[in-house]
Design a protein around this motif. Structure first.
Motif, PDB file in Angstrom:
ATOM      1  N   HIS A  43     -25.362 -29.330 -68.876  1.00  0.00           N
ATOM      2  CA  HIS A  43     -25.643 -27.938 -68.491  1.00  0.00           C
ATOM      3  C   HIS A  43     -25.347 -27.722 -67.007  1.00  0.00           C
ATOM      4  N   ILE A  44     -25.726 -28.686 -66.186  1.00  0.00           N
ATOM      5  CA  ILE A  44     -25.447 -28.581 -64.748  1.00  0.00           C
ATOM      6  C   ILE A  44     -23.939 -28.559 -64.520  1.00  0.00           C
ATOM      7  N   SER A  45     -23.217 -29.413 -65.219  1.00  0.00           N
ATOM      8  CA  SER A  45     -21.765 -29.443 -65.104  1.00  0.00           C
ATOM      9  C   SER A  45     -21.158 -28.097 -65.495  1.00  0.00           C
ATOM     10  N   GLU A  46     -21.654 -27.511 -66.576  1.00  0.00           N
ATOM     11  CA  GLU A  46     -21.146 -26.206 -67.015  1.00  0.00           C
ATOM     12  C   GLU A  46     -21.469 -25.121 -66.000  1.00  0.00           C
ATOM     13  N   LEU A  47     -22.638 -25.175 -65.384  1.00  0.00           N
ATOM     14  CA  LEU A  47     -22.973 -24.218 -64.320  1.00  0.00           C
ATOM     15  C   LEU A  47     -22.013 -24.368 -63.146  1.00  0.00           C
ATOM     16  N   LEU A  48     -21.763 -25.618 -62.766  1.00  0.00           N
ATOM     17  CA  LEU A  48     -20.896 -25.881 -61.616  1.00  0.00           C
ATOM     18  C   LEU A  48     -19.440 -25.507 -61.875  1.00  0.00           C
ATOM     19  N   GLN A  49     -19.051 -25.475 -63.144  1.00  0.00           N
ATOM     20  CA  GLN A  49     -17.687 -25.083 -63.498  1.00  0.00           C
ATOM     21  C   GLN A  49     -17.594 -23.593 -63.822  1.00  0.00           C
ATOM     22  N   GLY A  50     -18.714 -22.896 -63.764  1.00  0.00           N
ATOM     23  CA  GLY A  50     -18.719 -21.468 -64.057  1.00  0.00           C
ATOM     24  C   GLY A  50     -18.620 -21.149 -65.532  1.00  0.00           C
ATOM     25  N   ARG A  51     -18.898 -22.121 -66.374  1.00  0.00           N
ATOM     26  CA  ARG A  51     -18.798 -21.895 -67.822  1.00  0.00           C
ATOM     27  C   ARG A  51     -20.130 -21.543 -68.467  1.00  0.00           C
TER      28      ARG A  51
END
Length: 108
Positions: A43-51
């Motif tokens: 989830h953090i990765s998706e936030l950081l990628q704007g997804r």
């Protein structure tokens, strides 16, 4: 509050960019941050990628981790998303004016 204010500026940055800056300021990895706020690393990765979009619950968690106001995070998110919308509103305004002044319903 952490040093540096990402919430003020002349242009809206994305939630992803703001989060990247905050993580860099404190030196936390995605995994560490995920553990801190109780979310998955994915989830953090998706936030950081704007997804992934920013929910109020996640805004509260992020704000707590950085000693910020969750309203600032939500405002940043919505301001950035609104600035990204490019829509020609001229036609909408013309139709709204037309429907406000003419009996369109009676003419159909």
């Amino acid at each position: 509050m952490l040093q540096g204010n990402i919430f003020s500026g002349d242009f809206p940055i994305s939630t992803a960019e703001a989060l990247r800056r905050k993580l860099a300021m404190v030196g936390w990895t995605q995994e560490e941050f995920a553990t801190i706020i109780g979310k998955s690393r994915r989830h953090i990765s998706e936030l950081l990628q704007g997804r992934a979009s920013l929910s109020p619950e996640v805004a509260v968690a992020i704000a707590a981790a950085f000693n910020d106001d969750p309203k600032d995070w939500l405002r940043l998110d919505y301001t950035h998303r609104l600035s990204a919308v490019e829509q020609d509103t001229a036609q909408i305004k013309r139709l709204a004016e037309l429907y406000s002044t003419a009996p369109i319903r009676d003419m159909q």
